[in-house]
Enzyme design. Structure first.
Site, short mmCIF file in Angstrom:
data_model
loop_
_atom_site.label_atom_id
_atom_site.label_comp_id
_atom_site.label_asym_id
_atom_site.label_seq_id
_atom_site.Cartn_x
_atom_site.Cartn_y
_atom_site.Cartn_z
N ASP A 223 -1.22 1.06 -4.02
CA ASP A 223 -1.95 0.17 -4.79
C ASP A 223 -3.45 0.98 -4.81
O ASP A 223 -4.55 1.02 -5.51
CB ASP A 223 -2.13 -0.54 -3.70
N SER B 142 0.47 -1.37 -0.28
CA SER B 142 0.11 0.23 0.43
C SER B 142 0.52 1.14 -0.07
O SER B 142 1.82 1.79 -1.21
CB SER B 142 -1.15 -0.25 1.20
N ASP C 221 -5.62 2.31 -3.67
CA ASP C 221 -6.77 2.04 -2.61
C ASP C 221 -7.49 3.02 -1.67
O ASP C 221 -8.17 3.94 -1.52
CB ASP C 221 -6.66 0.47 -1.54
N ASP D 11 -1.88 6.20 -3.86
CA ASP D 11 -0.77 5.21 -2.91
C ASP D 11 -0.21 4.01 -3.84
O ASP D 11 -0.74 4.28 -5.09
CB ASP D 11 -1.01 4.71 -1.90
#
Length: 458
Positions: free
Chosen positions: A238, A98, A240, A236
């Site tokens: 990834d 992340s 999410d 960020d």
């Protein structure tokens, strides 16, 4: 009670040399195959340099355990969740750390419906890893690798949910992460003029650190002003998470975005509940109450379970927004589309939309190095100290660290990270003077416990 040894607030994260190693990933693959009884598993990853290595190790464990791996390559984590549900797989896995630094990696797991693994799932996985062990399949029962292109169906699903009139200029900073493959494309396809920063995949994260906080988004703020953009958006590693910069180049507080979408969700549902984390502004309660809703607070990384418990119509923690019309996962890509949709509908600058709807109280947020072996003692000492030194207490919440709410709406939170060697202090005051007083109370003891010179506090 079987406590968790590996899983933190969102899956497992850490350095690839000491924690998230290929050996661990091999075992996790076997354990997940055992847990889903040989069902299909979707496997995606972010752009980190270690991603392919760990992907191979994890997939080997899956195949050994008799599960087929549906490989979808470099994609945002919300795309993994979407694809898991869309294909009817038994589980999904995003190999990502992340917003952690590039030397780290990790793994997040999703249920068949796209929700992140619950505590009960993580405990069961650890029972297999540390207790029952995994079973290797015979040669004729080994799993197979299948490959699937997921991005187009994922973006098409988002486009069906978003109504946009076009005409906005948007700067997008994808941190060289997985969002580079989705968000610029999505925004162009719905009619935005897009300027990109750090939007070529590169697991070294050469443009900036992947956490989308204001101190990492200086270039985005500057570019929004220079190109006269309507908004700046940031992810960020990834995707999410979503962060935003207004048309003047000012960072928009994560909590303001939460409050904005929470109010819209409550208005659409004509009441109901919203779930958010312990570290967000009291403004969220005020905005939601104004629309006839109620806020429930939970620990970071726990919004899935709290969302189910309270039958919430919206859930969020800083940077992570769950829009249930698509699915029960945090989705920064959809969040980007929702922000431009709102601006298109209101025909107002994003700074005015927020200023008109969301109270703005001063906040302080700071991380401190705190090694894992120190965390328990640190929290014990801080609990006693904060309770003894903060006055006019209205309520105490200890689901994740210690949050003390004062009668006038101000509050202090001390917690330790579940994914990094850090302690955190968050303070919100009704004005700057109160903020400074509450901040200094917290910093005084933190400096003593962590041996930090007060002159180093900024």
């Amino acid at each position: 009670m079987f406590g968790k040894r590996l899983f933190g607030t969102r899956g497992i994260r850490g350095p690839i040399s000491t924690k998230v190693t290929p050996e661990l990933m091999l075992k996790l693959g076997g354990a997940l195959a055992e847990y889903v009884d040989g069902g299909d598993v979707v496997v995606g990853r972010d752009t980190r340099t270690s991603g392919e290595m760990l992907n191979c190790a994890f997939t080997a464990g899956l195949l050994s355990g008799g599960s087929d791996a549906i490989e979808i390559g470099v994609v945002p984590s919300p795309c993994v969740a979407f694809t898991t549900r869309a294909l009817g797989a038994s589980a999904g896995v995003a190999i990502t750390a992340s917003h952690n630094p590039p030397a780290d990696n990790g793994i997040a797991m999703y249920r068949s419906d796209g929700t992140e693994f619950l505590t009960e799932d993580e405990v069961s996985m650890e029972r297999i890893l540390f207790g029952l062990g995994t079973k290797a399949s015979e040669w004729e029962e080994l799993g197979e690798i299948r490959r699937h292109e997921p991005i187009t169906p994922y973006l098409n699903a988002i486009k069906k949910l978003v109504k946009f009139k076009g005409g906005l200029k948007v700067v997008v900073d994808c941190a060289n992460g997985a969002g580079s493959l989705t968000t610029p494309r999505l925004l162009r396809e719905i009619g935005c003029k897009v300027v990109t920063l750090n939007s070529h995949p590169d697991g070294h994260f050469p443009g900036r650190q992947p956490e989308p906080q204001p101190w990492n988004l200086i270039d985005l703020m500057y570019t929004v002003r220079e190109v006269n953009a309507d908004i700046g958006l940031a992810h960020d590693g990834d995707a999410d998470r979503i962060a935003a910069v207004d048309e003047q180049g000012n960072f928009i507080k994560h909590d303001s975005i939460i409050a904005l979408f929470a109010e819209l969700a409550i208005e659409k549902a004509k009441g109901g509940s919203v779930v958010t984390s312990v570290n967000t502004s009291a403004a969220i309660e005020e905005v939601v109450a104004r629309s006839g809703g109620k806020v429930f607070r939970t620990g970071l990384g726990n919004f899935t379970e709290a969302m189910l418990e309270h039958n919430a119509c919206f859930a969020a923690e800083p940077g992570k927004l769950v829009f249930l019309e698509l699915g029960p996962w945090a989705d920064g890509v959809l969040g980007a589309a929702k922000l431009v949709e709102l601006m298109s509908a209101e025909q107002e600058p994003i700074s005015k939309i927020i200023a008109d709807r969301v109270p703005d109280y001063p906040m302080y947020f700071k991380d401190f190095e705190c090694h894992d072996e120190m965390k328990d003692e640190f929290m014990r000492e801080m609990r006693g100290y904060i309770m003894a030194n903060v006055d006019e207490v209205q309520g105490v919440l200890d689901v994740d660290g210690l949050r003390v709410d004062r009668k006038n709406g101000s509050w202090v939170l001390v917690r330790v990270s579940g994914t990094e060697p850090k302690a955190r202090l968050v303070v919100e005051g009704r004005d700057e003077k109160e903020l400074e007083r509450l901040r200094d109370i917290g910093l005084r003891k933190i400096g003593e416990l962590l041996k930090i010179n007060p002159q180093n506090f900024t």
